[in-house]
Design a protein around this motif. Structure first.
Motif, short mmCIF file in Angstrom:
data_model
loop_
_atom_site.label_atom_id
_atom_site.label_comp_id
_atom_site.label_asym_id
_atom_site.label_seq_id
_atom_site.Cartn_x
_atom_site.Cartn_y
_atom_site.Cartn_z
N ASP A 144 0.91 -1.22 -0.07
CA ASP A 144 -0.02 0.00 0.00
C ASP A 144 0.88 1.22 -0.04
O ASP A 144 1.57 1.61 1.06
N GLY A 145 1.01 1.93 -1.20
CA GLY A 145 1.54 2.91 -1.33
C GLY A 145 1.12 4.38 -0.72
O GLY A 145 1.62 5.65 -0.86
N GLY A 146 0.04 4.14 -0.12
CA GLY A 146 -0.62 5.23 0.61
C GLY A 146 -1.94 5.98 -0.36
O GLY A 146 -2.45 7.21 -0.08
N SER A 147 -2.10 5.39 -1.66
CA SER A 147 -3.14 6.15 -2.38
C SER A 147 -4.46 5.96 -1.81
O SER A 147 -5.06 4.72 -1.60
N ASP A 148 -5.21 7.00 -1.67
CA ASP A 148 -6.70 7.05 -1.14
C ASP A 148 -7.82 6.44 -2.18
O ASP A 148 -8.45 5.56 -1.78
#
Length: 357
Positions: A268-272
C-alpha cells in the motif's frame, strides 16, 4: 492444416520476431509438416497437460512458458526431459508463445485486464520502433524500374500498404575519372544530369538485402544513396493500463472474485483512491520505474521480492502481487484469438500447473 500453416497464423497473432532475444519461442517439439488435429492452449506444458491433449484429441500444445531453454543440455527421463520425451512418444507438437505474446496490445496483460472487466486498455510501456529510410539518386528514366526492384526486396512496405515511395527532381553533376565506366557522360568531362531522389522506408533487419537489391538494380557504376535510422512509438509494448474507480482494497477483491486467484501480497503506497491501473503479467518489477512514469496508481504483477516491495513502499508506490500463475488466464484468451482465424478445434487447459498448489 499443417503445423507450418498454424505457425503462420500464430505469427499474425503475435509475431515471433517480437520475442526477447533471450527467449525461446516458436516450434519447440514436432514437425512443421504434420497435420493439426486439435490445439490445446496452456500456461505451462507438464505431464498432465500432455495427457489432457491426448484425451482431447489435440496433437498441438501451445504454451506461454517455453518448456525448453538454452541451458537444457540433455533430454532424459527426468524433469523437463521426461515431458519432452512424453510429447515425442505421443507425436504431440509443442509451440511456445512467450514474450512475443506479452508484447501485443491484446496479449497476456490485456487478457488479465479483460478478466477483471476492463473494457478498454492501452499499452503501458510502449516500445520504440526502429526502422530505416533509404534515399537514393537516380536518372529520371530509371526511377520506375528501381522502385519495382526495391519493392520486391521489401522497401516501401508500411503497415497494410506496399510500394510507398517519395520522389522529387534534383540536379546532379559529376566528372568521371580516367578509369571510370560511366552510365551517363564521358571520362574527364563534367556532366550535369536531371535526376530524381527516391525515398522509402524498410525494416532495419533487411538492410543488407535492400542494399544488394539497390546495387543490382541501379544503372550507375557508383550509386549515390543514404540509409538513415529512424524511430517512432510502436503500437506494441509491455503491459497495459486501464481506468478504474475504487480503492486498493476494492481492486484486490476484484482480482480474487473475477480470476479465482488469490493475491500473494499487497504494497500500500498510500493512495486513497485508484484511478489508473497498470498490469504486467508474470514478473514485472524490473520495469517498475517505466510503469509508474505512465501515471498509474497501482501495478498488478507477480514474483515481487521483499526488497522490491520495500523500495516501492518508500517511494509511495502501490503494488499488487497477484502471483505469476495469474497468467494462466492466457489459455482462454489465446484460444479465442486462434478461433477467430481457424476452424481447427481449440480448447483451453483445465489442468493447473501452479507449482504452489
Amino acid at each position: 492444416m499443417k503445423v507450418k500453416e498454424l505457425m503462420a497464423i500464430l505469427d499474425e497473432i503475435a509475431p515471433f520476431k517480437d520475442s526477447e532475444k533471450w527467449d525461446n519461442t516458436g516450434l519447440l517439439v514436432g514437425d512443421e509438416e504434420d497435420e493439426v488435429s486439435g490445439i490445446l492452449t496452456t500456461l505451462d506444458c507438464a505431464h498432465a497437460t500432455v495427457e489432457e491433449a491426448i484425451e482431447a484429441g489435440a496433437n498441438v500444445i501451445i504454451a506461454h512458458h517455453p518448456l525448453i531453454f538454452p541451458d537444457i543440455s540433455q533430454v532424459v527421463e527426468a524433469g523437463v526431459g521426461a515431458v519432452v520425451r512424453n510429447l515425442i512418444r505421443n507425436d504431440i507438437t509443442l509451440i511456445a508463445m512467450h514474450t512475443n505474446l506479452d508484447h501485443q496490445p491484446d496479449g497476456v496483460s490485456h487478457m488479465i485486464a479483460d478478466a477483471l472487466g476492463a473494457e478498454e486498455t492501452e499499452i503501458l510501456i510502449k516500445h520504440e520502433y526502429f526502422y530505416k529510410k533509404l534515399r537514393v539518386n537516380i536518372s529520371k528514366g530509371d526511377v520506375s524500374q528501381l522502385k519495382k526492384d526495391l519493392s520486391a526486396a521489401g522497401v516501401g512496405h508500411q503497415g497494410d500498404y506496399s510500394e510507398c515511395f517519395f520522389e522529387y527532381p534534383v540536379k546532379g553533376q559529376f566528372r568521371p575519372g580516367d578509369n571510370a565506366d560511366p552510365y551517363i557522360g564521358a571520362q574527364g568531362e563534367l556532366e550535369h544530369v536531371d535526376e530524381y531522389i527516391v525515398e522509402a522506408i524498410f525494416e532495419a533487419a533487411h538492410e543488407n538485402q535492400v542494399i544488394d537489391a539497390l546495387v543490382a538494380s541501379h544503372p550507375y557504376e557508383e550509386p549515390v544513396y543514404d540509409v538513415l535510422t529512424l524511430k517512432k512509438p510502436s503500437d506494441k509494448g509491455l503491459g497495459i493500463k486501464f481506468s478504474y474507480d475504487g480503492t486498493l482494497t476494492d481492486l484486490v477483491s476484484l482480482i480474487k472474485d473475477k480470476t479465482g486467484h488469490s493475491v500473494v501480497n499487497v504494497v500500500d503506497g498510500g493512495s486513497d483512491s485508484i484511478r489508473k491501473v497498470g498490469i504486467i503479467g508474470g514478473a514485472g518489477m524490473s520495469y517498475i520505474d517505466a510503469a509508474f512514469s505512465q501515471d498509474i496508481d497501482v501495478l498488478i504483477t507477480g514474483d515481487v521480492k521483499y526488497h522490491e516491495a520495500y523500495d516501492a513502499k518508500l517511494a509511495g508506490r502501490s503494488i499488487i502481487d497477484a502471483g505469476h500463475y495469474i497468467e494462466a488466464i492466457m489459455a482462454h484468451g489465446l484460444k479465442q484469438l486462434i478461433e477467430k482465424r481457424t476452424d481447427i478445434d481449440v480448447c483451453a487447459t483445465t489442468v493447473s500447473t501452479n507449482p504452489f498448489e
